[in-house]
Design a protein around this motif. Structure first.
Motif, short mmCIF file in Angstrom:
data_model
loop_
_atom_site.label_atom_id
_atom_site.label_comp_id
_atom_site.label_asym_id
_atom_site.label_seq_id
_atom_site.Cartn_x
_atom_site.Cartn_y
_atom_site.Cartn_z
N ASP A 94 10.42 -14.23 3.28
CA ASP A 94 9.52 -15.37 3.09
C ASP A 94 8.07 -14.94 3.12
O ASP A 94 7.24 -15.41 2.31
CB ASP A 94 9.77 -16.43 4.17
N GLU A 95 7.73 -14.05 4.05
CA GLU A 95 6.36 -13.55 4.12
C GLU A 95 6.00 -12.76 2.86
O GLU A 95 4.88 -12.88 2.34
CB GLU A 95 6.19 -12.67 5.36
N LEU A 96 6.93 -11.97 2.36
CA LEU A 96 6.67 -11.21 1.13
C LEU A 96 6.42 -12.16 -0.04
O LEU A 96 5.52 -11.91 -0.86
CB LEU A 96 7.85 -10.29 0.83
N ARG A 97 7.20 -13.23 -0.11
CA ARG A 97 7.02 -14.19 -1.21
C ARG A 97 5.63 -14.83 -1.14
O ARG A 97 4.94 -14.97 -2.15
CB ARG A 97 8.12 -15.24 -1.13
N HIS A 98 5.22 -15.19 0.06
CA HIS A 98 3.88 -15.77 0.23
C HIS A 98 2.79 -14.74 -0.04
O HIS A 98 1.74 -15.07 -0.61
CB HIS A 98 3.73 -16.33 1.65
N ALA A 99 3.06 -13.50 0.34
CA ALA A 99 2.07 -12.44 0.12
C ALA A 99 1.83 -12.21 -1.37
O ALA A 99 0.68 -12.06 -1.81
CB ALA A 99 2.53 -11.16 0.79
N VAL A 100 2.91 -12.18 -2.13
CA VAL A 100 2.78 -11.98 -3.58
C VAL A 100 1.97 -13.12 -4.20
O VAL A 100 1.10 -12.90 -5.07
CB VAL A 100 4.17 -11.86 -4.24
N ALA A 101 2.22 -14.34 -3.76
CA ALA A 101 1.47 -15.49 -4.26
C ALA A 101 0.00 -15.40 -3.88
O ALA A 101 -0.90 -15.74 -4.67
CB ALA A 101 2.08 -16.78 -3.73
N LEU A 102 -0.26 -14.93 -2.67
CA LEU A 102 -1.64 -14.81 -2.20
C LEU A 102 -2.40 -13.73 -2.97
O LEU A 102 -3.56 -13.92 -3.34
CB LEU A 102 -1.63 -14.47 -0.70
N VAL A 103 -1.73 -12.63 -3.25
CA VAL A 103 -2.38 -11.54 -4.00
C VAL A 103 -2.66 -11.99 -5.43
O VAL A 103 -3.72 -11.69 -6.00
CB VAL A 103 -1.48 -10.28 -3.98
N ALA A 104 -1.71 -12.66 -6.04
CA ALA A 104 -1.88 -13.25 -7.38
C ALA A 104 -2.38 -12.23 -8.40
O ALA A 104 -3.29 -12.51 -9.19
CB ALA A 104 -2.83 -14.45 -7.30
N GLY A 105 -1.83 -11.03 -8.33
CA GLY A 105 -2.17 -10.02 -9.33
C GLY A 105 -3.45 -9.26 -9.08
O GLY A 105 -3.84 -8.39 -9.89
N ARG A 106 -4.12 -9.52 -7.96
CA ARG A 106 -5.40 -8.84 -7.69
C ARG A 106 -5.22 -7.41 -7.20
O ARG A 106 -6.17 -6.63 -7.18
CB ARG A 106 -6.20 -9.63 -6.67
N ALA A 107 -4.01 -7.07 -6.76
CA ALA A 107 -3.72 -5.72 -6.27
C ALA A 107 -2.23 -5.45 -6.48
O ALA A 107 -1.43 -6.38 -6.63
CB ALA A 107 -4.09 -5.58 -4.80
N ILE A 108 -1.88 -4.20 -6.47
CA ILE A 108 -0.47 -3.82 -6.50
C ILE A 108 0.13 -4.14 -5.14
O ILE A 108 -0.46 -3.85 -4.10
CB ILE A 108 -0.33 -2.32 -6.81
N THR A 109 1.31 -4.75 -5.16
CA THR A 109 1.98 -5.09 -3.90
C THR A 109 3.15 -4.15 -3.65
O THR A 109 3.97 -3.90 -4.53
CB THR A 109 2.49 -6.54 -3.94
N GLU A 110 3.23 -3.64 -2.43
CA GLU A 110 4.27 -2.69 -2.04
C GLU A 110 4.96 -3.18 -0.77
O GLU A 110 4.31 -3.37 0.26
CB GLU A 110 3.67 -1.30 -1.80
N ALA A 111 6.26 -3.38 -0.84
CA ALA A 111 7.04 -3.74 0.34
C ALA A 111 7.59 -2.48 0.98
O ALA A 111 8.07 -1.58 0.28
CB ALA A 111 8.19 -4.67 -0.03
#
Length: 284
Positions: free
Chosen positions: A226-243
């Motif tokens: 759930d936190e990862l899903r919210h994190a991806v939404a928060l980043v919104a393409g501004r940075a590469i996301t790595e889990a």
């Protein structure tokens, strides 16, 4: 698969050191005592389980450094999926050389094929999503280049190769710097324009703070799905996301479904079991 081989100049020191360690001070006592000097043999490298092959260039070097007349004919190149019992390569030439180099060749081949096989299993698990599977710096000392190559052979990608090719600001860096802002500002002022900056965050609050200073990537450490899903939404393409953090074969697909760009997994290299490959004599 477009898998570029590593240059021989990178591989030979590793194989030479392994052979010298095995040969010790007196060479192969067993083989030299039992096998006639001029005897030739044909053997096959055979898969004793299904998997993905990696490390054939190192195996070939092991045989040829003992005797350059040994011929290795590859049937299933690195990156190939093989079935149980399938022949990977034929090795022929002086029997003494083949037997002396056997274990060193198999050590490299089984280890790297194990990494490739483990990587391929996770890549397959996330195939329906856009995330790439990447390795970490949790490697066997001295074998980093070939272990990262094995990850690529399994269809994965590589994280940074060392401390010198990218900046990864982790929790201890942030603690010592006194905060995310100071850490990023110091990093950006110290490196050239081609060096990317990634920041590790543990919470969504930290993530929001880090995004204010425009890092190239954010490492979302040990976050729930759930936190990862919210994190991806928060980043919104501004940075590469790595889990990253405690990711298993069973959890990889669910994590990939959150929309993260990368999933980094340390056990691909530090704990992957070997792929069982044997060298079998073929009586002509």
């Amino acid at each position: 698969m477009n898998l570029s081989p590593l240059p021989a100049i990178m591989l030979e020191p590793l194989v030479r050191a392994a052979l010298l360690e095995d040969l010790g001070r007196a060479g192969d006592l067993t083989t030299d005592a039992i096998v006639p000097k001029n005897h030739s043999a044909t053997t096959v490298l055979a898969a004793r389980q299904a998997g993905v092959v990696a490390g054939l260039d190192l195996a070939r070097l092991a045989f040829r450094l003992i005797d350059e007349t040994v011929q290795v004919t590859v049937e299933c190149p690195d990156g190939s999926e093989v079935a149980h019992g399938q022949t990977i390569a034929t090795v022929s030439g002086p029997a003494r050389a083949i037997l002396t180099a056997e274990r060193t060749a198999l050590n490299f081949l089984c280890h790297l094929s194990g990494i490739a096989t483990a990587t391929a299993s996770v890549v397959a698990a996330v195939r329906d999503h856009g995330a790439k599977i990447v390795c970490t710096r949790k490697m066997t000392p001295g074998l980093r280049a070939i272990e990262k190559y094995a990850v690529r052979a399994g269809g994965g990608s590589n994280h940074r190769f060392g401390l010198d090719d990218a900046i990864l600001i982790k929790d201890n860096h942030i603690a010592i710097a006194g905060g995310i802002r100071t850490a990023i500002e110091r990093a950006r002022s110290s490196v050239g324009h081609l060096v990317k900056i990634e920041v590790e965050v543990d919470t969504l609050t930290q993530l929001e703070e880090a995004l204010g200073f425009a890092p190239d990537a954010v490492l979302l450490d040990n976050m729930s799905v759930d936190e990862l899903r919210h994190a991806v939404a928060l980043v919104a393409g501004r940075a590469i996301t790595e889990a990253s953090g405690r990711i298993t074969l069973g959890s990889a697909a669910e994590i990939a479904a959150t929309g993260v760009d990368l999933i980094s997994i340390g056990w691909l290299t530090h704990s992957a079991p070997i792929m069982d490959i044997g060298l079998d004599y073929r009586d002509s």
